[in-house]
Scaffold this motif. Structure first.
Motif, PDB file in Angstrom:
ATOM      1  N   GLY A  94     -11.045   3.900  -6.115  1.00 32.01           N
ATOM      2  CA  GLY A  94      -9.806   3.985  -5.345  1.00 32.01           C
ATOM      3  C   GLY A  94     -10.052   3.934  -3.857  1.00 32.01           C
ATOM      4  N   VAL A  95     -11.106   4.598  -3.408  1.00 34.90           N
ATOM      5  CA  VAL A  95     -11.422   4.615  -1.974  1.00 34.90           C
ATOM      6  C   VAL A  95     -11.747   3.212  -1.481  1.00 34.90           C
ATOM      7  CG1 VAL A  95     -13.057   5.464  -0.244  1.00 34.90           C
ATOM      8  CG2 VAL A  95     -12.208   7.006  -2.028  1.00 34.90           C
TER       9      VAL A  95
ATOM     10  N   GLY B 284       0.813  -1.208   0.000  1.00 38.37           N
ATOM     11  CA  GLY B 284       0.000   0.000   0.000  1.00 38.37           C
ATOM     12  C   GLY B 284       0.846   1.258   0.000  1.00 38.37           C
TER      13      GLY B 284
ATOM     14  N   SER C  69      -7.409  -2.761   1.311  1.00 39.63           N
ATOM     15  CA  SER C  69      -5.982  -2.900   1.618  1.00 39.63           C
ATOM     16  C   SER C  69      -5.705  -2.578   3.080  1.00 39.63           C
ATOM     17  CB  SER C  69      -5.160  -1.976   0.713  1.00 39.63           C
ATOM     18  OG  SER C  69      -5.283  -2.356  -0.637  1.00 39.63           O
ATOM     19  N   VAL C  70      -6.379  -1.546   3.602  1.00 39.33           N
ATOM     20  CA  VAL C  70      -6.190  -1.185   5.013  1.00 39.33           C
ATOM     21  C   VAL C  70      -6.655  -2.318   5.921  1.00 39.33           C
ATOM     22  CG1 VAL C  70      -6.982   0.370   6.835  1.00 39.33           C
ATOM     23  CG2 VAL C  70      -6.274   1.302   4.637  1.00 39.33           C
TER      24      VAL C  70
ATOM     25  N   LEU D 229       1.151   4.042  -3.028  1.00 35.50           N
ATOM     26  CA  LEU D 229       1.011   5.478  -2.800  1.00 35.50           C
ATOM     27  C   LEU D 229       2.202   6.227  -3.388  1.00 35.50           C
ATOM     28  CD1 LEU D 229      -0.535   7.803  -1.432  1.00 35.50           C
ATOM     29  CD2 LEU D 229       0.770   7.319   0.658  1.00 35.50           C
TER      30      LEU D 229
ATOM     31  N   ALA E 291      -8.635   0.923  -1.567  1.00 38.67           N
ATOM     32  CA  ALA E 291      -7.725   1.311  -0.485  1.00 38.67           C
ATOM     33  C   ALA E 291      -8.250   0.826   0.861  1.00 38.67           C
ATOM     34  CB  ALA E 291      -7.543   2.830  -0.476  1.00 38.67           C
TER      35      ALA E 291
END
Length: 408
Positions: free
Chosen positions: A254-255, A152, A261-262, A156, A258
């Motif tokens: 994308g949100v 991640g 992934s978090v 970024l 992401a």
């Protein structure tokens, strides 16, 4: 240690080089991976179609790697194979940095994809080797978290580099990935795995069983191929689905990705901690059922009012993330527990084929069904996930009870 235990963390004493190596390796992959195709097009000036074909052919050649690893892993040890894969990939990215010839870049791509297959074919055995008794599930969870977190941060960084413009950012990404592979490989040389002692004990127990005759393990690989297809479908299908079929803002893709992934980067050991008293097969069945529900929710988004599409996407992503975090550590831990001590590495290298087959199938699976009817990929994955869950329920009767149950 009590605090570590409450968070589902294993005993990492003496094994921190592996964790740092996994995080650094994944950071480099997250930084360079998304930019590799663009590097070929913009820096090496290779046409997009040629570059895509080159990577596809290199990937196809690498499919034999898990079988090759299975032949040697129980003799040379998983740590040595992982280290070799890291240094080989580092050299390949040095070649990307300096090379512009089509054939040189193809050779580097071939080394990269093969090294990646070797890494994934051996890393499960290495994690199994270094874990303390009763800590295997926690080690798989922690390793997955380190990799997800590193990737991640790398992704970024890739986004920041891409916003700069020019050739420089692509060269920086290739150089960073080369360095991270070398650093990760060096860190792993500092790790003293217990493979030799385990291998010696396995040798005393007789010849390794023939994997092709172990029908239960082969069926387990098949079921996990479907579950792996579920986890890979999100990243491939969501951008297309939102862009082409749903009245939703494109930025939400994308949100949502992401957010998943978090969850993977922070939640795997906690999930292991709270499911330790459950049978591994039950956890995987729950993951399969949740993925079946996820597929139905995604298909249903085409038939709800516009104002409910975004809330529906969020709900579906929550269900997906729950299934993903349940499957991530538990599936690998179950395979490691089922694999016999003699031939353990071979079994786990072939376990990698469930992810290999899924990665090959997922683009065509989604694209072909999506073109027929936008709901079809989601309905199909829902049916397949339910069948995979039912298959695992059936396997409970034939898999060793000690492998299905987590250690106390």
């Amino acid at each position: 240690m009590p605090t570590a235990t409450s968070f589902g963390l294993p005993n990492v004493r003496g094994r921190s080089p592996l964790l740092f190596g996994l995080a650094i390796d994944s950071f480099g992959g997250g930084c360079a991976g998304p930019l590799l195709l663009l590097f070929f097009v913009r820096v090496a000036e290779i046409p997009l179609g040629t570059a895509g074909l080159m990577l596809t052919v290199a990937t196809m050649f690498s499919i034999a790697a898990p079988a090759a690893v299975g032949v040697v892993i129980d003799r040379v040890g998983p740590r040595n194979l992982v280290i070799g894969a890291q240094f080989a990939q580092g050299l390949a990215f040095v070649g990307f940095f300096f090379g512009r010839s089509l054939w040189l870049l193809f050779l580097c791509a071939l080394v990269t994809t093969t090294g990646q297959r070797v890494f994934w074919s051996a890393i499960f055995s290495l994690l199994s080797d270094i874990s303390d008794p009763g800590d295997r599930d926690r080690w798989f969870g922690l390793a997955g978290m380190m990799q997800a977190g590193g990737f991640g941060l790398g992704a970024l960084t890739a986004g920041i580099l891409l916003s700069i413009g020019g050739d420089g950012p692509f060269l920086v990404a290739m150089a960073v990935n080369a360095v991270t592979f070398f650093v990760a490989g060096f860190l792993l040389t500092r790790l003293h795995a217990s493979h030799e002692a385990r291998a010696a004990a396995a040798a005393d127990s007789g010849p390794a069983p023939l994997l092709r005759k172990d029908k239960a393990f082969l069926v387990l690989i098949g079921a996990n191929t479907v579950l792996a297809l579920c986890t890979m479908l999100m990243g491939v299908a969501l951008p297309v689905y939102v862009s082409e079929a749903l009245p939703a803002p494109k930025w939400i893709v994308g949100v949502l990705l992401a957010a998943v992934s978090v969850v993977l980067a922070t939640g795997q050991t906690l999930v292991v901690r709270h499911t330790e008293r459950r049978r591994r097969t039950k956890v995987l069945v729950l993951a399969g059922v949740l993925w079946a529900v996820w597929g139905l929710l995604m298909a249903g988004l085409l038939h709800v009012p516009t104002e409910l599409v975004v809330p529906g996407l969020i709900l579906a992503t929550v269900v997906f993330a729950a299934a993903d975090v349940l499957h991530a550590a538990t599936g690998n831990a179950l395979a490691a527990a089922v694999a016999p001590s003699n031939g353990h590495g071979k079994y786990l290298s072939y376990w990698q084929y469930s992810f290999t087959f899924a990665s090959v199938l997922v683009p065509a699976f989604f694209a072909q069904l999506f073109e027929v009817q936008h709901e079809f990929p989601w309905l199909a994955i829902s049916v397949l996930a339910f069948l995979a869950a039912a298959t695992i329920v059936g396997l409970e009767r034939v898999l060793p009870n000690a492998a299905v149950r987590r250690p106390d």
